[in-house]
Write an enzyme that holds these catalytic residues in place. Sequence first.
Site, short mmCIF file in Angstrom:
data_model
loop_
_atom_site.label_atom_id
_atom_site.label_comp_id
_atom_site.label_asym_id
_atom_site.label_seq_id
_atom_site.Cartn_x
_atom_site.Cartn_y
_atom_site.Cartn_z
N ARG A 83 1.69 -0.71 11.35
CA ARG A 83 1.78 -1.87 10.46
C ARG A 83 3.02 -2.73 10.67
O ARG A 83 3.51 -3.37 9.74
CB ARG A 83 1.69 -1.44 8.99
CG ARG A 83 0.37 -0.77 8.62
CD ARG A 83 -0.80 -1.72 8.78
NE ARG A 83 -2.03 -1.12 8.27
CZ ARG A 83 -2.96 -0.54 9.03
NH1 ARG A 83 -2.78 -0.48 10.34
NH2 ARG A 83 -4.05 -0.04 8.50
N SER A 118 -5.72 -3.17 1.99
CA SER A 118 -4.85 -2.07 1.54
C SER A 118 -3.52 -2.63 1.03
O SER A 118 -2.90 -3.47 1.69
CB SER A 118 -4.59 -1.10 2.69
OG SER A 118 -5.80 -0.48 3.10
N GLU A 121 2.11 -2.94 2.16
CA GLU A 121 1.45 -3.44 3.36
C GLU A 121 1.16 -4.93 3.20
O GLU A 121 1.20 -5.69 4.15
CB GLU A 121 0.15 -2.67 3.60
CG GLU A 121 -0.56 -3.05 4.89
CD GLU A 121 -1.67 -2.09 5.26
OE1 GLU A 121 -2.67 -2.54 5.82
OE2 GLU A 121 -1.53 -0.88 4.99
#
Length: 322
Positions: free
Chosen positions: A167, A216, A298
């Site tokens: 990420r 998410s 995130e």
Amino acid sequence: MQPDQIAIRGQLTPNRPLDSLTWLRVGGPADWLFQPVDEDDLADFLRQLAPEILLFPMGVGSNLIVRDGGIRAVVIRLGRGFNGIEIGETITAGAAALDAHVARKAADAGRDLTFLRTIPGSIGGAVRMNAGCYGSYVKDHLIEITAIDRAGARHVIPADALNLQYRQSDLPEGMVVTQARFHALAGDPATLHARMEEQLAKRDATQPTKDRSAGSTFRNPAGFSSTGQADDSHELKAWKVIDDAGLRGAKLGGAQMSPKHPNFLVNTGGASATELEALGEEVRKRVFQTSGHSLHWEIMRVGEAGPQADLPPLQTNGAGAE
């Protein structure tokens, strides 16, 4: 030069509210929104723009909270001139091309980028965040990107130089990704499409795909995505530690952690960016208290806070209003 002093071929809009451009439908105005028609238009604009003016490259707003006070910057949003897809021995996709569309077009040509099918957003954002699911990541397929820097210069950057990790990437500040080139294994188109249909069915069964969410909310403490395999462990998954903290379905005003998947922050209707971010921070605090794990966002959060207002109380299924 100031933005409105620069000759452009695209569209420049002052004080543009950004709520309609984000999947969560929240966000105050950007000082300026610039939508270039092509790479040359973007490069010319950046070359002439006063260096002290901040930039914020924005994709389709799928993984983003823009705070209620908006963004004191020029927001760059790429459109039709940046969504082309070329398929040969490698696959080149414009930064504005939707991940799902790239996956489908690749499958049509017998090339396997099926992992992109269920990832919300566009290729530029997928590169910046090293997006991935079911055990595959952008890093596994990316060859190079093309990007325009703050001075308007064009760069071709190999994937290795981006230091792609879970990420995150080391994309230089101020760089605007315009396209990416991928390698993809050959496969039977029918088999690839069938795999994507299976992935979609699995996603729709477990995630609130019909709600206003940004995907998410927090990174998995384990440091990798779910593999989707039968032996995939749920330990150290963000949804699991949130669930264990009793926060599945928790609400704060119009913001809620989805009852279907507690790592999805959703706007149930009328939520402010302040409420969404406050709920996320409360989840982070309580997860740390109950498990000792520090959740990391995130979803990207940008901009300035809006006018200060009293927040409603947190409501949980187990304890009610608190």
